[in-house]
Enzyme design. Sequence first.
Site, PDB file in Angstrom:
ATOM      1  N   ARG A 138       0.529  -1.057  -0.177  1.00  0.00           N
ATOM      2  CA  ARG A 138       0.064   0.097   0.543  1.00  0.00           C
ATOM      3  C   ARG A 138       0.939   1.192   0.214  1.00  0.00           C
ATOM      4  O   ARG A 138       0.855   2.292  -0.711  1.00  0.00           O
ATOM      5  CB  ARG A 138      -0.970   0.174   1.660  1.00  0.00           C
ATOM      6  N   ASP A 139       1.793   1.770   1.623  1.00  0.00           N
ATOM      7  CA  ASP A 139       2.143   2.155   1.328  1.00  0.00           C
ATOM      8  C   ASP A 139       3.576   2.887  -0.376  1.00  0.00           C
ATOM      9  O   ASP A 139       3.801   4.034  -0.231  1.00  0.00           O
ATOM     10  CB  ASP A 139       2.961   2.783   2.981  1.00  0.00           C
ATOM     11  N   HIS A 159       4.747   4.541  12.855  1.00  0.00           N
ATOM     12  CA  HIS A 159       5.533   4.564  10.985  1.00  0.00           C
ATOM     13  C   HIS A 159       6.521   5.196  10.827  1.00  0.00           C
ATOM     14  O   HIS A 159       5.695   6.585  10.752  1.00  0.00           O
ATOM     15  CB  HIS A 159       3.955   4.639  10.528  1.00  0.00           C
ATOM     16  N   HIS A 162       8.566   7.700   8.094  1.00  0.00           N
ATOM     17  CA  HIS A 162       9.578   7.106   7.034  1.00  0.00           C
ATOM     18  C   HIS A 162      10.593   7.747   7.262  1.00  0.00           C
ATOM     19  O   HIS A 162      10.870   8.298   8.644  1.00  0.00           O
ATOM     20  CB  HIS A 162       8.531   8.324   5.872  1.00  0.00           C
ATOM     21  N   CYS A 171       4.366   9.576   0.669  1.00  0.00           N
ATOM     22  CA  CYS A 171       2.895  10.174   0.009  1.00  0.00           C
ATOM     23  C   CYS A 171       2.591  11.301  -0.821  1.00  0.00           C
ATOM     24  O   CYS A 171       2.938  11.950  -0.659  1.00  0.00           O
ATOM     25  CB  CYS A 171       2.234  10.113   1.444  1.00  0.00           C
TER      26      CYS A 171
HETATM   27  P1  HMG Z   1     -12.964  14.300  -2.256  1.00  0.00           P
HETATM   28  O1  HMG Z   1     -12.829  15.383  -3.147  1.00  0.00           O
HETATM   29  O2  HMG Z   1     -13.084  15.388  -1.361  1.00  0.00           O
HETATM   30  O3  HMG Z   1     -14.456  13.359  -2.409  1.00  0.00           O
HETATM   31  O4  HMG Z   1     -11.911  13.667  -1.615  1.00  0.00           O
HETATM   32  P2  HMG Z   1     -16.102  13.625  -3.060  1.00  0.00           P
HETATM   33  O5  HMG Z   1     -17.269  12.529  -1.734  1.00  0.00           O
HETATM   34  O6  HMG Z   1     -16.059  14.834  -2.597  1.00  0.00           O
HETATM   35  O7  HMG Z   1     -15.896  12.596  -3.863  1.00  0.00           O
HETATM   36  C1  HMG Z   1     -14.867  12.700  -5.078  1.00  0.00           C
HETATM   37  C2  HMG Z   1     -14.794  11.905  -6.279  1.00  0.00           C
HETATM   38  O8  HMG Z   1     -13.879  11.049  -5.667  1.00  0.00           O
HETATM   39  C3  HMG Z   1     -16.152  11.365  -6.799  1.00  0.00           C
HETATM   40  O9  HMG Z   1     -16.298  10.755  -8.179  1.00  0.00           O
HETATM   41  C4  HMG Z   1     -16.659  10.241  -6.043  1.00  0.00           C
HETATM   42  O10 HMG Z   1     -17.277   9.146  -6.339  1.00  0.00           O
HETATM   43  C5  HMG Z   1     -15.269  10.060  -5.793  1.00  0.00           C
HETATM   44  P3  HMG Z   1     -16.504  11.621  -9.263  1.00  0.00           P
HETATM   45  O11 HMG Z   1     -18.583  11.855  -8.972  1.00  0.00           O
HETATM   46  O12 HMG Z   1     -16.152  12.712  -9.541  1.00  0.00           O
HETATM   47  O13 HMG Z   1     -16.448  10.794 -10.201  1.00  0.00           O
HETATM   48  N1  HMG Z   1     -14.409   8.861  -4.534  1.00  0.00           N
HETATM   49  C6  HMG Z   1     -14.030   7.870  -4.470  1.00  0.00           C
HETATM   50  N2  HMG Z   1     -13.826   6.442  -5.342  1.00  0.00           N
HETATM   51  C7  HMG Z   1     -13.757   5.090  -5.245  1.00  0.00           C
HETATM   52  N3  HMG Z   1     -13.869   5.327  -3.443  1.00  0.00           N
HETATM   53  C8  HMG Z   1     -14.055   6.137  -2.838  1.00  0.00           C
HETATM   54  C9  HMG Z   1     -14.583   7.543  -2.814  1.00  0.00           C
HETATM   55  N4  HMG Z   1     -14.315   8.546  -2.213  1.00  0.00           N
HETATM   56  C10 HMG Z   1     -14.611   9.085  -3.192  1.00  0.00           C
HETATM   57  N5  HMG Z   1     -13.551   5.959  -1.365  1.00  0.00           N
HETATM   58  C11 HMG Z   1     -10.820  11.936  -0.278  1.00  0.00           C
HETATM   59  C12 HMG Z   1     -12.287  13.526  -0.327  1.00  0.00           C
HETATM   60  C13 HMG Z   1     -11.317  11.018   0.430  1.00  0.00           C
HETATM   61  C14 HMG Z   1     -12.243  10.519  -1.097  1.00  0.00           C
HETATM   62  C15 HMG Z   1      -9.795  11.829  -1.702  1.00  0.00           C
HETATM   63  O14 HMG Z   1      -9.788  13.287  -0.819  1.00  0.00           O
HETATM   64  C16 HMG Z   1      -9.292  10.401  -1.114  1.00  0.00           C
HETATM   65  O15 HMG Z   1      -9.871   9.729  -1.908  1.00  0.00           O
HETATM   66  N6  HMG Z   1      -7.616  11.163  -0.669  1.00  0.00           N
HETATM   67  C17 HMG Z   1      -7.196  10.192  -0.231  1.00  0.00           C
HETATM   68  C18 HMG Z   1      -5.306  10.723  -0.542  1.00  0.00           C
HETATM   69  C19 HMG Z   1      -4.999   9.452   0.294  1.00  0.00           C
HETATM   70  O16 HMG Z   1      -5.288   7.614  -0.608  1.00  0.00           O
HETATM   71  N7  HMG Z   1      -3.689   9.112   0.235  1.00  0.00           N
HETATM   72  C20 HMG Z   1      -2.290   8.534   0.808  1.00  0.00           C
HETATM   73  C21 HMG Z   1      -2.348   7.472   2.198  1.00  0.00           C
HETATM   74  S1  HMG Z   1      -2.717   8.188   3.314  1.00  0.00           S
HETATM   75  C22 HMG Z   1      -0.490   8.205   3.828  1.00  0.00           C
HETATM   76  O17 HMG Z   1      -0.019   7.704   2.928  1.00  0.00           O
HETATM   77  C23 HMG Z   1      -0.473   8.006   4.542  1.00  0.00           C
HETATM   78  C24 HMG Z   1      -0.345   6.918   5.435  1.00  0.00           C
HETATM   79  O18 HMG Z   1       1.142   6.244   5.079  1.00  0.00           O
HETATM   80  C25 HMG Z   1       1.025   7.415   7.024  1.00  0.00           C
HETATM   81  C26 HMG Z   1       1.946   8.060   6.920  1.00  0.00           C
HETATM   82  O19 HMG Z   1       2.803   8.611   6.669  1.00  0.00           O
HETATM   83  O20 HMG Z   1       1.693   9.519   7.456  1.00  0.00           O
HETATM   84  C27 HMG Z   1      -0.898   6.466   5.981  1.00  0.00           C
HETATM   85 MG    MG Z   2       3.161   6.362   5.671  1.00  0.00          MG
END
Ligand code: HMG
Ligand code: MG
Length: 307
Positions: A20-21, A212, A214, A245
Amino acid sequence: MAMSAGALPKSVRIVEVGPRDGLQNESAVVPLAAKVALIEALVGAGLKTIESGSFVSPKWVPQMADTAEVMAAITRTPGVSYPVLVPNLKGLEAAVAAGVEEIAVFGAASESFSQKNINCSIADSLERFRPVVDAALARGIRVRGYISCVLGCPYEGDVAPAAVASVAKALADMGCYEISLGDTIGTGTPLKAQAMIRAVQAVVPVERLAVHFHDTWGQALANILACLELGVAVIDSAVAGLGGCPYAKGATGNVATEDVVYMLDGMGIRTGVDLAKLAAAGRAITAVIGKAPASKVAQVLAKQQAA
Ligand code: HMG
Ligand code: MG
């Protein structure tokens, strides 16, 4: 402030986040078959928790768009958990359809990062997570909670330990069985990591905390040791040091699982992971994405293997 030397844990649970990450930030498209082979090789190396994808918006993170296919294609080994990230109810629906048994919601201790990563404030994210956690728990799905930027934010700089503690308490009260504390940009150092853990463990028992790190600034192993000394016994890491990320520009990979296992083996702390098999899994996936493993341990093992 001197570093506290407490009793070290006898065993550590490693949460492997490579699929994933590790892969969410790769510019190369990783074929489905390679993702499946990676997850199965990690199981073969003895890992019991393997974060396998994310049900997030494919517009935000296209690399994880095939998570449903990944979950359908892997052979699920009893006793192994394959959690996925879920940001909202739409993601939970997809996770349920994929037969997932564990999810992770992911928030942040910094407002700017919360906005950039999940497009809402910290308070709104907690409100968004609540129905997700409730619905997941009602279906018997376990929920982990992540907090990003626990030791610094790419947009705001320093982050107060109290801010981390407050989000940790909210996630734990909501029903997250474990809180993973993410040094997203890898700027933390050991005494700061201990101060942060102390603040969090005042509100969430240390048995429910994971770290966690990095490794952007090369501090991850030192920080892990500092946290082990405070009783933390769950460590997130990514095979070959993959990771990053997309919303934390410049942040590099997670601490490499090979480096963590080598260190813990050397300290007599059990992980259940076979280092040689793990390193082979790392070589296979890095060959697919055309990179050398970032892990020093993996590099030594690769040379020995080639000799
Ligand atoms: P948004 O644009 O505010 O969401 O994003 P929305 O509800 O307005 O939806 C916009 C569009 O996305 C719509 O599609 C939804 O259907 C679709 P459209 O009508 O435009 O065609 N949508 C989805 N599609 C599939 N699956 C879903 C989903 N939700 C909405 N679940 C949202 C808000 C949270 C969805 C967006 O910001 C997002 O997906 N962010 C994810 C970011 C991410 O994955 N970042 C990396 C992971 S975190 C990380 O790496 C840190 C970690 O490792 C810890 C660390 O290291 O610190 C965990
Ligand atoms: Mg991470």
